[in-house]
Design an enzyme around this catalytic site. Structure first.
Site, PDB file in Angstrom:
ATOM      1  N   ASP A 267       0.485  -1.555  23.231  1.00 51.65           N
ATOM      2  CA  ASP A 267       1.337  -2.803  23.082  1.00 51.65           C
ATOM      3  C   ASP A 267       1.636  -3.416  24.481  1.00 51.65           C
ATOM      4  OD1 ASP A 267       1.038  -2.697  20.487  1.00 51.65           O
ATOM      5  OD2 ASP A 267       2.786  -3.096  19.980  1.00 51.65           O
TER       6      ASP A 267
ATOM      7  N   TYR B   2       0.852  -1.041  -0.017  1.00 53.96           N
ATOM      8  CA  TYR B   2      -0.108   0.072  -0.176  1.00 53.96           C
ATOM      9  C   TYR B   2       0.811   1.128   0.122  1.00 53.96           C
ATOM     10  CZ  TYR B   2       0.483  -0.274   5.267  1.00 53.96           C
ATOM     11  OH  TYR B   2       0.854  -0.356   6.556  1.00 53.96           O
TER      12      TYR B   2
HETATM   13  C1  LIG Z   1       6.353  -2.996  11.151  1.00 59.14           C
HETATM   14  C2  LIG Z   1       5.017  -2.733  11.981  1.00 59.14           C
HETATM   15  C3  LIG Z   1       3.843  -2.626  11.145  1.00 59.14           C
HETATM   16  C4  LIG Z   1       2.718  -2.182  11.868  1.00 59.14           C
HETATM   17  N1  LIG Z   1       1.471  -1.943  11.315  1.00 59.14           N
HETATM   18  C5  LIG Z   1       0.381  -1.677  11.845  1.00 59.14           C
HETATM   19  C6  LIG Z   1      -0.890  -1.077  11.078  1.00 59.14           C
HETATM   20  O1  LIG Z   1      -0.867  -1.112   9.908  1.00 59.14           O
HETATM   21  N2  LIG Z   1      -1.818  -0.584  11.837  1.00 59.14           N
HETATM   22  C7  LIG Z   1      -1.726  -0.739  13.089  1.00 59.14           C
HETATM   23  O2  LIG Z   1      -2.966  -0.255  13.865  1.00 59.14           O
HETATM   24  N3  LIG Z   1      -0.709  -1.214  13.938  1.00 59.14           N
HETATM   25  C8  LIG Z   1       0.312  -1.680  13.067  1.00 59.14           C
HETATM   26  N4  LIG Z   1       1.315  -2.201  14.069  1.00 59.14           N
HETATM   27  C9  LIG Z   1       1.427  -2.124  15.395  1.00 59.14           C
HETATM   28  C10 LIG Z   1       1.687  -0.811  16.003  1.00 59.14           C
HETATM   29  O3  LIG Z   1       2.612  -0.179  15.460  1.00 59.14           O
HETATM   30  C11 LIG Z   1       1.769  -1.039  17.433  1.00 59.14           C
HETATM   31  O4  LIG Z   1       0.640  -1.605  17.887  1.00 59.14           O
HETATM   32  C12 LIG Z   1       1.792   0.461  18.029  1.00 59.14           C
HETATM   33  O5  LIG Z   1       3.007   1.239  17.639  1.00 59.14           O
HETATM   34  C13 LIG Z   1       1.924   0.482  19.546  1.00 59.14           C
HETATM   35  O6  LIG Z   1       2.349   1.639  19.908  1.00 59.14           O
HETATM   36  P1  LIG Z   1       2.739   1.710  21.588  1.00 59.14           P
HETATM   37  O7  LIG Z   1       2.989   3.122  21.813  1.00 59.14           O
HETATM   38  O8  LIG Z   1       1.934   0.984  22.550  1.00 59.14           O
HETATM   39  O9  LIG Z   1       4.236   0.899  21.594  1.00 59.14           O
HETATM   40  P2  LIG Z   1       5.606   1.380  20.907  1.00 59.14           P
HETATM   41  O10 LIG Z   1       5.384   1.905  19.476  1.00 59.14           O
HETATM   42  O11 LIG Z   1       6.291   0.059  20.930  1.00 59.14           O
HETATM   43  O12 LIG Z   1       6.244   2.309  21.813  1.00 59.14           O
HETATM   44  C14 LIG Z   1       6.600   2.178  22.752  1.00 59.14           C
HETATM   45  C15 LIG Z   1       7.629   3.303  23.393  1.00 59.14           C
HETATM   46  O13 LIG Z   1       7.928   3.184  24.615  1.00 59.14           O
HETATM   47  C16 LIG Z   1       9.368   3.408  24.490  1.00 59.14           C
HETATM   48  N5  LIG Z   1       9.988   2.853  26.110  1.00 59.14           N
HETATM   49  C17 LIG Z   1      10.051   1.142  26.141  1.00 59.14           C
HETATM   50  N6  LIG Z   1      10.563   1.068  27.273  1.00 59.14           N
HETATM   51  C18 LIG Z   1      10.740   2.528  28.090  1.00 59.14           C
HETATM   52  C19 LIG Z   1      11.053   2.673  29.301  1.00 59.14           C
HETATM   53  N7  LIG Z   1      11.511   1.794  30.129  1.00 59.14           N
HETATM   54  N8  LIG Z   1      11.136   4.048  29.359  1.00 59.14           N
HETATM   55  C20 LIG Z   1      10.966   5.086  28.795  1.00 59.14           C
HETATM   56  N9  LIG Z   1      10.463   4.557  27.382  1.00 59.14           N
HETATM   57  C21 LIG Z   1      10.350   3.350  27.062  1.00 59.14           C
HETATM   58  C22 LIG Z   1      10.237   2.860  23.341  1.00 59.14           C
HETATM   59  O14 LIG Z   1      11.140   3.302  22.919  1.00 59.14           O
HETATM   60  C23 LIG Z   1       8.900   3.142  22.263  1.00 59.14           C
HETATM   61  O15 LIG Z   1       8.977   4.710  21.755  1.00 59.14           O
HETATM   62  C24 LIG Z   1       2.526  -2.260  13.156  1.00 59.14           C
HETATM   63  C25 LIG Z   1       3.724  -2.433  13.906  1.00 59.14           C
HETATM   64  C26 LIG Z   1       5.070  -2.604  13.300  1.00 59.14           C
HETATM   65  C27 LIG Z   1       6.232  -3.017  14.201  1.00 59.14           C
END
Ligand SMILES: Cc1cc2nc3c(=O)[nH]c(=O)nc-3n(C[C@H](O)[C@H](O)[C@H](O)COP(=O)(O)OP(=O)(O)OC[C@H]3O[C@@H](n4cnc5c(N)ncnc54)[C@H](O)[C@@H]3O)c2cc1C
Length: 397
Positions: free
Chosen positions: A291, A213
């Site tokens: 996540d 896409y």
């Molecule tokens: C390649 C890929 C493609 C994807 N495609 C899709 C899609 O098309 N649609 C969709 O809805 N989802 C998609 N996802 C899933 C989606 O990206 C994740 O579910 C989403 O990014 C979750 O966001 P988050 O903020 O919970 O976690 P994350 O994005 O993992 O962010 C966690 C953050 O916490 C920080 N961190 C970790 N531990 C600590 C600590 N101890 N102290 C301070 N900071 C810390 C990390 O550095 C990071 O910046 C995809 C994931 C990937 C990897």
């Protein structure tokens, strides 16, 4: 305790930054602590489906989303040989939503958009949280750089290897699904036939699939190639992949699939894992989102979307909340969000199974896909903010 609670978010990924924006838009005092020294995202696309896009629209981000994204329509299905998949009612293009618009975006464009929308100083970079300490009516956060901070509420948005999850007594093991994905981005000028591509293209073969896409206003084409894997060791989003191994996986497939693989400069392997739903998300004034709370396999593109729903739910529930009420509000958050995200986790697993089924023909897969897309409207049409407002009105405590 009285007055609005102050909030610390651990993790400045897509979920954490959205939560900061949503909470701040309701007047709450919020700070984000991110371990990375500079904001960075992996080179990949992410789908912001209507259930998430409509929430972002309400805090004024529609125009910016439109600028960085490509609107999502239906998914155009092809057989592994490139033939259109025909069902009794015509070519199969299951759609994601009947109403609102969603967007495919580049992850780093989206992260920058969120960061830029926050006031300066709202995000402290280079702050890896290493410990939480409950100190009577405040929570103290300790960081690897020696700094400390205090807040009334801590939101763990720190991804799949969440420290905050462990800090509230939980431990959750990854579950593989027997697949891995190769990811990559190709500049559109290398694929002349893709210059008009708008809707996602999905090739369905036996045991594997290939998804394309456009992102970055159509300048880049995002590839995700799902293949069988018996490796259950690697849970990485960014391990380097071997272009020759990727090409071998799709030998004999449609010429366009092979063109894409040949045009890649690099590819990354992405282990496809989720975890069983957690028994709880909150303890006292500490909670989880994104996540850290509900990692899911990517087959309905809802990982980011669900973290955005979490963010807006928390904002409604913590607005005008007395500090003494925080614990109960976080329980309500869990009550509203845990069943829905658990259902989507299961749905995403089932969708993956269908994509890679070795028994069904592409047309049979298309029919089932269209059926579940129609059933899946409960995912795309959900309004998390409204559900939270209704939840507050209905609460019985
Ligand atoms: C390649 C890929 C493609 C994807 N495609 C899709 C899609 O098309 N649609 C969709 O809805 N989802 C998609 N996802 C899933 C989606 O990206 C994740 O579910 C989403 O990014 C979750 O966001 P988050 O903020 O919970 O976690 P994350 O994005 O993992 O962010 C966690 C953050 O916490 C920080 N961190 C970790 N531990 C600590 C600590 N101890 N102290 C301070 N900071 C810390 C990390 O550095 C990071 O910046 C995809 C994931 C990937 C990897």
């Amino acid at each position: 305790m009285s007055g609005s609670p102050s909030i610390a978010i651990v993790g400045g990924g897509l979920g954490g930054l959205t939560a900061a924006l949503a909470l701040q838009s309701r007047g709450l005092d919020v700070h984000v602590f991110e371990q990375a020294e500079v904001l960075r995202e992996i080179g990949a696309g992410v789908s912001i489906h209507p259930n998430a896009a409509r929430l972002l629209r309400r805090i004024g981000l529609e125009e910016q989303l439109r600028k960085i994204g490509v609107p999502i329509g239906g998914v155009v299905l092809r057989s592994s040989q490139g033939d259109p998949v025909i069902t009794p009612t015509g070519p199969a293009t299951p759609t994601f939503s009947r109403g609102d618009q969603g967007y495919n975006v580049h992850r780093s464009d989206f992260l920058t958009l969120l960061f830029d929308a926050l006031p300066r100083g709202a995000v402290a970079l280079g702050h890896r949280c290493v410990q939480l300490e409950d100190q009577a009516d405040r929570i103290r956060l300790f960081f690897a750089n020696g700094a400390t901070a205090e807040a009334d509420v801590v939101i763990g948005s720190d991804g799949i290897h969440s420290l905050i999850q462990r800090a509230i007594g939980l431990q959750n093991q990854p579950r593989g699904e027997g697949t891995m994905a190769y990811r990559g981005l190709v500049p559109v000028e290398r694929l002349p036939w893709a210059s008009e591509l708008r809707d996602p293209l999905l090739w369905l073969g036996s045991g594997r699939s290939f998804l394309l896409y456009p992102v970055a206003r159509g300048k880049l084409i995002n590839m995700v190639a799902f293949v069988p894997s018996d490796s259950d060791k690697e849970e990485s989003w960014s391990a380097p992949g071997d272009l020759n191994a990727l090409a071998a996986e799709y030998e004999g497939w449609d010429q366009r699939v092979q063109d894409v693989i040949r045009s890649l400069d690099e590819t990354f392997r992405w282990g496809i894992y989720d975890r069983a739903p957690l028994p709880y998300w909150s303890k006292g004034c500490v909670t989880l989102m994104g996540d850290a709370a509900h990692p899911m396999v990517p087959h309905v593109g809802q990982g980011a979307g669900q973290s955005i729903e979490d963010a807006f739910t928390l904002a409604v529930l913590l607005e005008k909340c007395n500090k003494a009420e925080v614990g109960e509000r976080l329980k309500l958050y869990e009550l509203l969000r845990l069943p829905r995200t658990s259902k989507i986790q299961a749905f995403a697993r089932a969708a993956g199974k269908l994509y890679r089924s070795e028994h069904d023909s592409p047309a049979e897969k298309a029919l089932r896909l269209r059926e579940w897309m129609a059933q899946g409207q409960w995912i795309f049409e959900h309004d998390a903010e409204k559900a939270a407002v209704d939840g507050l009105l209905d609460r019985t405590y």
